[in-house]
Design a protein around this motif. Structure first.
Motif, PDB file in Angstrom:
ATOM      1  N   ASP A   1       0.817  -1.214   0.000  1.00  0.00           N
ATOM      2  CA  ASP A   1       0.000   0.000   0.000  1.00  0.00           C
ATOM      3  C   ASP A   1       0.844   1.254   0.000  1.00  0.00           C
ATOM      4  N   ARG A   2       2.040   1.174   0.541  1.00  0.00           N
ATOM      5  CA  ARG A   2       2.897   2.359   0.558  1.00  0.00           C
ATOM      6  C   ARG A   2       3.288   2.772  -0.851  1.00  0.00           C
ATOM      7  N   PHE A   3       3.314   1.853  -1.769  1.00  0.00           N
ATOM      8  CA  PHE A   3       3.765   2.145  -3.130  1.00  0.00           C
ATOM      9  C   PHE A   3       2.595   2.091  -4.103  1.00  0.00           C
ATOM     10  N   TYR A   4       2.569   1.117  -5.006  1.00  0.00           N
ATOM     11  CA  TYR A   4       1.502   1.132  -6.003  1.00  0.00           C
ATOM     12  C   TYR A   4       0.228   0.439  -5.545  1.00  0.00           C
ATOM     13  N   GLY A   5       0.354  -0.339  -4.513  1.00  0.00           N
ATOM     14  CA  GLY A   5      -0.836  -1.038  -4.001  1.00  0.00           C
ATOM     15  C   GLY A   5      -1.449  -1.901  -5.088  1.00  0.00           C
ATOM     16  N   GLY A   6      -2.766  -1.873  -5.170  1.00  0.00           N
ATOM     17  CA  GLY A   6      -3.461  -2.673  -6.163  1.00  0.00           C
ATOM     18  C   GLY A   6      -3.216  -2.213  -7.583  1.00  0.00           C
TER      19      GLY A   6
END
Lengths: 211, 579
Positions: B545-550
């Motif tokens: 979630d900190r980066f691109y997540g889904g």
């Protein structure tokens, strides 16, 4: 089988002799010169290694007035190789501070004949205790100079060179005093760390020359 | 002067000695066909001189052999030339040995009373080949190591004594320290000493019986000096000229990558043994390694006896021609096969690339463990890891990190200079963002960021451009790139302004991104963007979630899914950050 006769043309014979010698010399010189060139390779090669400051001790490890021998471990380049190796040794002496006020402002020369990095008008008693570093290499012919506790001097067993703890020579065997090495006084003042620049000097000369 | 020589002659008898040496009678006069023995003497002398000079710099151990040869070839002044002379003279000696043997056989100079001298010559031939074999190993490079390994394995297959013979020769069960020390003792000590002893005998016997003249009546008799001496000297000069041609063309001698027992290197002997190598592809090992070479050698030794009859002499010449033609044909086929073998060529190209790399690394000094250890440590370098694990999608400066072209079409951003001001400036360019260089071949091509950049950053006025510059400085400063340290310090004030702008109306980065203590987590966190910790985090799991997540496209979770070790991830991160 006929006997060899005199060569009809003496000039031709001389030419053949001369040519043989000339060619013989030429073909012999090529490998010889190639060999000599490589044999002489070490001459004039740039000196590599040493010459940078290395951390040798902390001030609080040094007892005033007692010389301590510290090996210098630094990056060493030897032909193709590079390694962290012992490249030499250093004698460190922390100055014994004289608490008698009458003796505070002595002439710097008789305290340190080998050289003093402080300016002459700085009083001997400043906040910073003075540390001196000497190369362990005897300036006479390169043996290892040792410290004698009983005599309280530096002594070289090879030819009896003797030095005071200030590095000043006590007899005429060595051509100069013990070689003092540069200490990073800023670091010493700021952190109490003793950083010494290890260098080698020529032996058997009255001047201290890089060697 | 004459008095001085008279004195010397009275004490030593030197005049008679010189006369004996120079005034040997040559029936039928001096001839070019007699020069080969002298050329061998000359090349032997060259090898002694160059060999001793090399001995002054060569260090025979598994950690220092390659290293000391590298130093001679690339660092010592004139070292390449000396080494080249030694190598190419050795090569040409094998040719001269064959020419000398051919002349002796064809002219019948092995017949009575010269049989024993002929056998001395055959032994000398073996000893010189022994010098070639032992010398080839000494640089301890791939070529020498593998070629000699095969040769000693063949030696080990000798019936009855093979196993012990091999252990004695290589100093143990495997190649190691004692292999080099033993081979070097043979090469610099035992073999040269034996050759000197046998050469003295060879010359003594030769002079005892004199030259076997091909045609004693073709011309007047001559003395050795000066007629034959001149021919010999010219021949030696020609030999030297050929040697110098190769020395200069090859700039010394070849030095491969350090010997590596764990590599898939294709072993080949030096060219003069290629015929045997090729032969072993057609016949069983025992036949090709023992029966045929052994048989030929026995026939050669029997030549003086076989040659007693005219038919026998013709047989001897025929045998020589047959063996040399056969060997020549096999050698040619072997070279041709290798030249037309794509795998051989690509393996050799890889070996050459390794050799070039280690030589470059060696310039900064070789650690005590040796050059092989230095080379192997490179296996896990940033560029190599990138090329292996990232370059299937990403690019680095347009290539795979190692300078090679990408094999697959680029489908992820070019990461050279990631998080630098330059990189971000391009990223925020509407045309560049949607190009293949950035997100053009990803699913973000038509996403919210692409649209945002297109809407907000097309046709900027000067004031907004300046503001964007500050935003870029602020974002880039999060990475704390070592190469940008000075600029970040100098622009500290602008960076603070940039940070404010990121949350403000015009830019509103924090509408989607989290940044420091504000923002919404709908897009990658920009706090510490491009820092080591951030880079390692996104490599660990870009789908976090900190980066691109889904919204993560296809980037694998290298850390979470165990595709790369923590150390490898850190190496890549450091390298991308220019550390």
């Amino acid at each position: 089988m006929s006997e060899p006769k005199e060569a009809p043309n003496e000039d031709r014979r001389q030419f053949i002799k001369g040519a043989s010698c000339a060619i013989g010399c030429a073909i012999g010189l090529v490998p010889m010169l190639a060999a000599v060139r490589v044999v002489l390779d070490p001459i004039g090669r740039e000196r590599v290694g040493g010459g940078s400051f290395t951390l040798l001790a902390n001030l609080d490890e040094l007892q005033p007035g007692k010389p301590v021998m510290v090996p210098v471990v630094a990056e060493k380049r030897d032909k193709w190789s590079i390694s962290e190796s012992v490249i030499g040794a250093v004698w460190l002496i922390r100055e014994k501070l004289d608490t008698d006020p009458a003796n505070q402002e002595g002439s710097p020369d008789d305290a340190n004949p080998a050289g003093d990095s402080r300016s002459p008008d700085e009083p001997a008693m400043k906040a910073l205790p003075h540390v001196t570093a000497f190369s362990s290499v005897c300036p006479h012919l390169g043996c290892f100079v040792d410290f004698r506790e009983n005599e309280n001097d530096f002594y070289c067993p090879c030819h009896n060179s003797k030095f005071e703890l200030t590095g000043k020579r006590m007899n005429d065997t060595p051509p100069r005093h013990m070689d003092e090495l540069e200490i990073d006084t800023d670091k010493l003042r700021d952190t109490g760390e003793v950083w010494v620049k290890y260098e080698r000097f020529k032996t058997n000369t009255s001047d201290k020359l890089p060697g | 002067m004459k008095n001085l020589i008279d004195w010397l002659d009275n004490r030593t008898g030197i005049r008679d000695l010189v006369k004996e040496g120079l005034y040997e009678n040559i029936p039928g006069g001096s001839r070019w066909r007699y020069v080969w023995g002298s050329t061998l003497m000359f090349t032997l002398a060259v090898q002694f001189i160059t060999g001793i000079a090399l001995w002054l710099a060569y260090s025979p151990s598994t950690q220092t052999a390659w290293e000391s040869v590298y130093y001679i070839q690339y660092q010592m002044t004139g070292g390449w030339f000396l080494r080249g002379l030694h190598h190419w003279t050795a090569q040409i000696m094998t040719v001269l040995l064959v020419l000398h043997l051919m002349q002796v056989v064809i002219d019948g100079a092995y017949k009575a009373p010269r049989e024993v001298n002929f056998w001395f010559g055959v032994i000398l031939l073996q000893l010189v080949l022994g010098l070639s074999l032992t010398g080839y190993l000494l640089p301890w490079d791939q070529k020498g190591y593998w070629a000699t390994s095969v040769a000693t394995d063949i030696m080990g297959s000798t019936p009855l004594i093979g196993e012990w013979l091999k252990q004695v020769v290589i100093g143990g069960h495997q190649y190691g320290h004692h292999t080099i020390t033993r081979f070097f003792a043979l090469h610099a000590g035992v073999l040269p000493a034996s050759i000197i002893a046998l050469t003295v005998g060879h010359i003594y016997l030769f002079r005892r019986h004199g030259v076997k003249a091909k045609d004693p009546y073709r011309a007047k008799d001559e003395h050795f000096w000066p007629g034959q001496v001149l021919k010999d000297a010219v021949a030696c000069l020609a030999v030297l000229a050929v040697v110098l041609f190769f020395v200069i063309r090859e700039h010394g001698a070849h030095l491969g990558s350090p010997a590596d027992p764990a590599s898939a290197y294709q072993a080949r002997p030096d060219w003069y043994f290629l015929s045997l190598f090729q032969l072993l592809k057609y016949v069983p090992q025992f036949v090709g390694a023992f029966i045929i070479p052994g048989g030929v050698m026995i026939l050669v030794l029997l030549m003086p006896l076989i040659g007693k009859w005219e038919l026998g002499h013709r047989f001897n010449i025929g045998l020589l021609v047959a063996v040399l033609s056969g060997a020549g044909a096999l050698t040619w086929v072997s070279i041709d096969q290798d030249n037309n073998d794509p795998k051989y060529k690509s393996d050799m190209a890889k070996a050459d690339a390794d050799a070039a790399l280690i030589k470059k690394l060696a310039e900064d000094g070789i650690p005590p463990e040796g050059a092989l250890a230095l080379l192997r440590a490179q296996g896990e370098s940033g560029p190599k890891l990138f090329a292996k694990h990232c370059a299937s999608c990403h690019a680095y400066g347009g290539n795979d990190g190692l300078g090679n072209k990408l094999t697959d079409e680029q489908s992820a951003p070019d990461l050279k200079g990631f998080a630098s001001r330059e990189h971000l400036t391009e990223l925020f360019d509407p045309e560049k963002f949607t190009s293949a260089k950035f997100f053009g071949n990803t699913k973000h091509e038509g996403g919210k960021m692409a649209n945002f950049i297109d809407d907000e950053f097309s046709d900027l006025d000067d004031a907004t451009k300046e503001d964007l510059g500050k935003v870029i400085m602020a974002l880039s400063a999060e990475a704390q790139l070592p190469t940008q340290a000075q600029a970040d310090t100098r622009d500290a004030k602008l960076i603070i302004e940039g940070r404010e702008l990121m949350g403000s109306e015009g830019f509103s980065c924090t509408d989607c991104h989290t940044f420091r203590r504000s923002g919404k987590p709908k897009a990658p966190d920009l706090t510490g963007y491009g820092s080591r910790e951030w880079m390692m985090g996104i490599l660990h799991d870009p789908g976090h979630d900190r980066f691109y997540g889904g919204k993560n496209d296809r980037m694998p979770a290298f850390g979470k899914d165990g595709k790369l070790t923590q150390e490898q991830i850190e190496t890549i991160a450091n390298w991308l950050r220019g550390e």
